[in-house]
Motif scaffolding. Structure first.
Motif, mmCIF file in Angstrom:
data_model
loop_
_atom_site.group_PDB
_atom_site.id
_atom_site.type_symbol
_atom_site.label_atom_id
_atom_site.label_comp_id
_atom_site.label_asym_id
_atom_site.label_seq_id
_atom_site.Cartn_x
_atom_site.Cartn_y
_atom_site.Cartn_z
ATOM 1 N N ASN A 1 -1.763 11.015 3.380
ATOM 2 C CA ASN A 1 -2.731 11.912 4.508
ATOM 3 C C ASN A 1 -3.545 10.991 5.142
ATOM 4 N N GLY A 2 -3.005 9.961 5.727
ATOM 5 C CA GLY A 2 -3.666 8.833 6.351
ATOM 6 C C GLY A 2 -4.647 7.852 5.764
ATOM 7 N N GLN A 3 -4.535 8.092 4.406
ATOM 8 C CA GLN A 3 -5.367 7.093 3.515
ATOM 9 C C GLN A 3 -4.428 6.068 2.870
ATOM 10 N N ARG A 4 -4.808 4.784 2.819
ATOM 11 C CA ARG A 4 -3.980 3.988 2.152
ATOM 12 C C ARG A 4 -4.652 3.566 0.841
ATOM 13 N N THR A 5 -3.723 3.174 -0.200
ATOM 14 C CA THR A 5 -4.250 2.829 -1.439
ATOM 15 C C THR A 5 -3.573 1.701 -1.909
ATOM 16 N N TYR B 1 0.787 -1.188 0.179
ATOM 17 C CA TYR B 1 0.090 0.071 0.009
ATOM 18 C C TYR B 1 0.860 1.193 0.036
ATOM 19 N N LEU C 1 0.505 5.154 1.521
ATOM 20 C CA LEU C 1 0.060 5.917 2.473
ATOM 21 C C LEU C 1 0.201 7.442 2.209
#
Length: 227
Positions: A80-84, A76, A78
């Protein structure tokens, strides 16, 4: 109509936070079936993630140790606190080939099996930089002087060419925006060593120098004079 389906393929992998999806297609037509994969249960050991830059391409390379009970690893980014989610791999390394030169990336990895997973690894960050140009030297057919050439490098704004008489101490002899350079001051019969590096939009994006390539300057081609 009776359908004959192939094997299930994961379309959306399950994670500790969300269910996944699998799909299979009829071997005789376009009909598909979809099923939900349950969330993973955290019980595997957390991977120890390391990141580095691949010298040749400048892309981020991730690696980690084997985790007992894991059959695959999910990678993943990461931000801004968001996982892709990037990819699920069966090996213990991953090269982010879609990374863009000049962009910083933060990565996490989890170990997974059919029903289990680990916690996310500690996040590791790295900058995608310019790859190393592959230097070639050819003889100019008219002057006999060396021509240095290389393929374009993603993110490079220019290139620096270096020369040495002993393959130890190098000096920069040119900065060019293109992908070739005629070394006009090369001396006939003398061997020099050359290196090239890609220059990014800021110093931290510059590549390392290429490997050394030697070249001996030849005589110019004789010119016939009409009597």
């Amino acid at each position: 109509m009776n359908h004959s389906y192939g094997s299930w393929k994961t379309i959306v992998p399950s994670t500790p936070e969300s269910e996944g999806l699998q799909q299979r297609q009829c071997t005789g037509c376009d009909h598909t079936q979809t099923r939900v994969i349950p969330k993973l249960t955290r019980s595997l050991k957390k991977p120890n993630l390391s990141v580095k830059t691949d010298d040749a391409s400048g892309k981020p390379v991730l690696s980690w140790g084997s985790v007992k009970g894991a059959t695959a690893y999910q990678v993943y980014t990461l931000e801004n606190g968001q996982r892709t989610f990037l990819e699920e791999v069966g090996t213990r390394s991953y090269t982010h080939r879609e990374a863009v030169t000049g962009n910083p990336y933060t990565y996490q990895v989890i170990a997974v099996s059919t029903t289990k997973c680990s916690d996310y690894s500690e996040p590791k960050s790295i900058l995608c930089v310019c790859g190393i140009p592959q230097l070639k030297l050819v003889r100019d057919s008219v002057s006999g002087k060396p021509i240095a050439t290389w393929e374009p490098v993603e993110g490079a704004v220019s290139y620096e060419l270096y020369r040495s008489a002993n393959n130890r101490s190098y000096e920069r002899i040119a900065t060019v925006e293109g992908n070739s350079y005629l070394v006009e001051d090369a001396v006939v019969g003398k061997t020099h060593y050359y290196k090239v590096k890609a220059i990014g939009s800021s110093a931290e994006l510059d590549s390392a120098q290429s490997g050394a390539v030697s070249h001996t300057c030849d005589c110019a081609r004789p010119v016939a004079v009409a009597e």
